[in-house]
Design a protein around this motif. Structure first.
Motif, PDB file in Angstrom:
ATOM      1  N   ILE A 166       0.855  -1.190   0.000  1.00  0.00           N
ATOM      2  CA  ILE A 166       0.000   0.000   0.000  1.00  0.00           C
ATOM      3  C   ILE A 166       0.889   1.238   0.000  1.00  0.00           C
ATOM      4  CG2 ILE A 166      -1.854   1.232   1.181  1.00  0.00           C
ATOM      5  CD1 ILE A 166      -2.531  -1.403   2.606  1.00  0.00           C
ATOM      6  N   TYR A 167       0.665   2.098  -0.972  1.00  0.00           N
ATOM      7  CA  TYR A 167       1.464   3.319  -1.094  1.00  0.00           C
ATOM      8  C   TYR A 167       1.126   4.273   0.051  1.00  0.00           C
ATOM      9  CZ  TYR A 167       3.659   7.402  -3.243  1.00  0.00           C
ATOM     10  OH  TYR A 167       4.445   8.493  -3.493  1.00  0.00           O
ATOM     11  N   ILE A 168       2.165   4.882   0.658  1.00  0.00           N
ATOM     12  CA  ILE A 168       1.939   5.792   1.788  1.00  0.00           C
ATOM     13  C   ILE A 168       2.373   7.224   1.489  1.00  0.00           C
ATOM     14  CG2 ILE A 168       2.193   3.902   3.436  1.00  0.00           C
ATOM     15  CD1 ILE A 168       4.970   4.939   4.126  1.00  0.00           C
ATOM     16  N   ILE A 174       3.998   0.473   2.389  1.00  0.00           N
ATOM     17  CA  ILE A 174       4.021  -0.434   3.526  1.00  0.00           C
ATOM     18  C   ILE A 174       3.529  -1.794   3.056  1.00  0.00           C
ATOM     19  CG2 ILE A 174       1.698   0.227   4.296  1.00  0.00           C
ATOM     20  CD1 ILE A 174       2.724  -0.122   7.195  1.00  0.00           C
ATOM     21  N   HIS A 175       4.159  -2.855   3.552  1.00  0.00           N
ATOM     22  CA  HIS A 175       3.816  -4.200   3.080  1.00  0.00           C
ATOM     23  C   HIS A 175       4.344  -5.223   4.066  1.00  0.00           C
ATOM     24  CE1 HIS A 175       7.981  -4.990   1.134  1.00  0.00           C
ATOM     25  NE2 HIS A 175       8.062  -3.891   1.862  1.00  0.00           N
ATOM     26  N   SER A 176       3.857  -6.446   3.918  1.00  0.00           N
ATOM     27  CA  SER A 176       4.433  -7.567   4.657  1.00  0.00           C
ATOM     28  C   SER A 176       5.421  -8.229   3.722  1.00  0.00           C
ATOM     29  CB  SER A 176       3.331  -8.547   5.088  1.00  0.00           C
ATOM     30  OG  SER A 176       3.876  -9.576   5.889  1.00  0.00           O
ATOM     31  N   SER A 177       6.686  -7.982   3.960  1.00  0.00           N
ATOM     32  CA  SER A 177       7.719  -8.301   2.977  1.00  0.00           C
ATOM     33  C   SER A 177       8.070  -9.788   2.923  1.00  0.00           C
ATOM     34  CB  SER A 177       8.971  -7.468   3.285  1.00  0.00           C
ATOM     35  OG  SER A 177       9.987  -7.744   2.361  1.00  0.00           O
ATOM     36  N   VAL A 186       8.193  -0.754   6.065  1.00  0.00           N
ATOM     37  CA  VAL A 186       8.085   0.302   5.048  1.00  0.00           C
ATOM     38  C   VAL A 186       9.324   0.264   4.175  1.00  0.00           C
ATOM     39  CG1 VAL A 186       7.997   2.793   4.639  1.00  0.00           C
ATOM     40  CG2 VAL A 186       6.614   1.773   6.474  1.00  0.00           C
ATOM     41  N   ASP A 187       9.116   0.323   2.861  1.00  0.00           N
ATOM     42  CA  ASP A 187      10.224   0.356   1.911  1.00  0.00           C
ATOM     43  C   ASP A 187       9.994   1.448   0.882  1.00  0.00           C
ATOM     44  OD1 ASP A 187      12.284  -1.707   2.433  1.00  0.00           O
ATOM     45  OD2 ASP A 187      10.586  -3.096   2.339  1.00  0.00           O
ATOM     46  N   SER A 188      11.050   1.720   0.109  1.00  0.00           N
ATOM     47  CA  SER A 188      10.988   2.776  -0.903  1.00  0.00           C
ATOM     48  C   SER A 188      10.869   2.179  -2.304  1.00  0.00           C
ATOM     49  CB  SER A 188      12.247   3.651  -0.842  1.00  0.00           C
ATOM     50  OG  SER A 188      12.251   4.582  -1.914  1.00  0.00           O
ATOM     51  N   LEU A 189      10.013   2.785  -3.113  1.00  0.00           N
ATOM     52  CA  LEU A 189       9.905   2.371  -4.510  1.00  0.00           C
ATOM     53  C   LEU A 189      11.176   2.661  -5.283  1.00  0.00           C
ATOM     54  CD1 LEU A 189       6.292   3.631  -5.370  1.00  0.00           C
ATOM     55  CD2 LEU A 189       7.016   1.259  -5.013  1.00  0.00           C
ATOM     56  N   ASP A 190      12.028   3.522  -4.742  1.00  0.00           N
ATOM     57  CA  ASP A 190      13.274   3.852  -5.420  1.00  0.00           C
ATOM     58  C   ASP A 190      14.398   2.864  -5.122  1.00  0.00           C
ATOM     59  OD1 ASP A 190      12.353   6.103  -6.774  1.00  0.00           O
ATOM     60  OD2 ASP A 190      12.693   7.407  -5.032  1.00  0.00           O
ATOM     61  N   ASP A 191      14.183   1.952  -4.170  1.00  0.00           N
ATOM     62  CA  ASP A 191      15.188   0.907  -3.943  1.00  0.00           C
ATOM     63  C   ASP A 191      15.350   0.087  -5.218  1.00  0.00           C
ATOM     64  OD1 ASP A 191      15.488   1.780  -1.398  1.00  0.00           O
ATOM     65  OD2 ASP A 191      14.353   0.157  -0.449  1.00  0.00           O
ATOM     66  N   ALA A 192      16.552  -0.341  -5.474  1.00  0.00           N
ATOM     67  CA  ALA A 192      16.863  -1.012  -6.739  1.00  0.00           C
ATOM     68  C   ALA A 192      15.928  -2.195  -7.011  1.00  0.00           C
ATOM     69  CB  ALA A 192      18.319  -1.464  -6.740  1.00  0.00           C
ATOM     70  N   TYR A 193      15.726  -3.032  -5.998  1.00  0.00           N
ATOM     71  CA  TYR A 193      14.892  -4.220  -6.223  1.00  0.00           C
ATOM     72  C   TYR A 193      13.451  -3.841  -6.536  1.00  0.00           C
ATOM     73  CZ  TYR A 193      12.298  -8.511  -5.462  1.00  0.00           C
ATOM     74  OH  TYR A 193      11.447  -9.582  -5.633  1.00  0.00           O
ATOM     75  N   TRP A 194      12.871  -2.955  -5.735  1.00  0.00           N
ATOM     76  CA  TRP A 194      11.470  -2.610  -5.929  1.00  0.00           C
ATOM     77  C   TRP A 194      11.259  -1.778  -7.188  1.00  0.00           C
ATOM     78  CZ3 TRP A 194       8.840  -5.883  -3.424  1.00  0.00           C
ATOM     79  CH2 TRP A 194       9.221  -6.310  -2.161  1.00  0.00           C
TER      80      TRP A 194
END
Length: 218
Positions: A166-168, A174-177, A186-194
């Motif tokens: 879910i975009y915050i 935020i997600h259950s990774s 919480v993670d970033s869409l700019d991280d290489a993997y995502w």
């Protein structure tokens, strides 16, 4: 006296005949003029009606405009997005569990998303990410993401959808990774993997009722 009147008779008769001939002509001319005037007025009235109809049609919104307007109006739900994210933040650190969909058991990615939307927005989402991504909800460009939008991923651009969050805001979600990464986080869409794995986003909150008739929060 009678002899003086005799020369006048032909002249009087001529004037009478002339008057009789002129009167029908004048009547016919007047009738034709009236018909022309009536036809002209009818033509003008018809042109005005046609112009009004064209104007009315031009003022009516197109189907695309109606759909866009509906989309904009249906997403005026910031309280729902806020409540979803607020509860999501309280769950950060909840363990990841494949097939999990509750606080007691832990969550997988779709279980976490479904739990929040069910509790805070009254929306019952499909259980799997494959079904979620197929929902008839507006697709959203990454540059137009709003808090509460669902974001979907695969494995670095390979294969079908395999993850959801879910975009915050601020390019974060935020997600259950996974069990290795600590579950809900919480993670970033700019991280290489995502960034490499991002597939698309959908505005699922547009499926909710306009009023805040959300299911009672537990």
């Amino acid at each position: 006296m009678r002899q003086r009147l005799v020369p006048l008779l032909p002249l009087s008769l001529a004037l009478l005949l002339s008057a009789c001939a002129t009167q029908p002509q004048q009547q016919e001319s007047a009738r034709v003029t009236e018909e022309i005037q009536l036809n002209f007025e009818q033509l003008v009235a018809g042109m005005n009606d046609a112009a009004e109809e064209v104007q009315a049609q031009s003022d009516e919104p197109s189907e695309q405009q109606l759909r866009e307007l509906a989309d904009e109006q249906s997403y005026e739900l910031p309280p729902l997005a806020d409540s979803i994210l607020e509860r999501g933040f309280t769950l950060v650190g909840t363990p990841y569990r494949y097939g999990g969909k509750s606080i007691k058991t832990g969550f997988d990615c779709s279980g976490f998303v479904g739990y929040l939307f069910r509790k805070e927005a009254g929306i019952e989402l499909p259980r799997s990410t494959r079904e979620m991504i197929s929902l008839d909800a507006p697709k959203i460009k990454r540059s137009e993401l709003e808090p509460g939008d669902l974001v979907f991923f695969n494995n670095r651009g390979r294969g079908r959808v395999s993850h959801a969050g879910i975009y915050i805001g601020d390019d974060q979600f935020i997600h259950s990774s996974s069990s290795r990464s600590g579950g809900v986080r919480v993670d970033s869409l700019d991280d290489a993997y995502w960034r490499a794995s991002f597939m698309q986003a959908k505005r699922v909150l547009a499926l909710a009722s306009v009023a805040s008739d959300a299911t009672s929060r537990n």
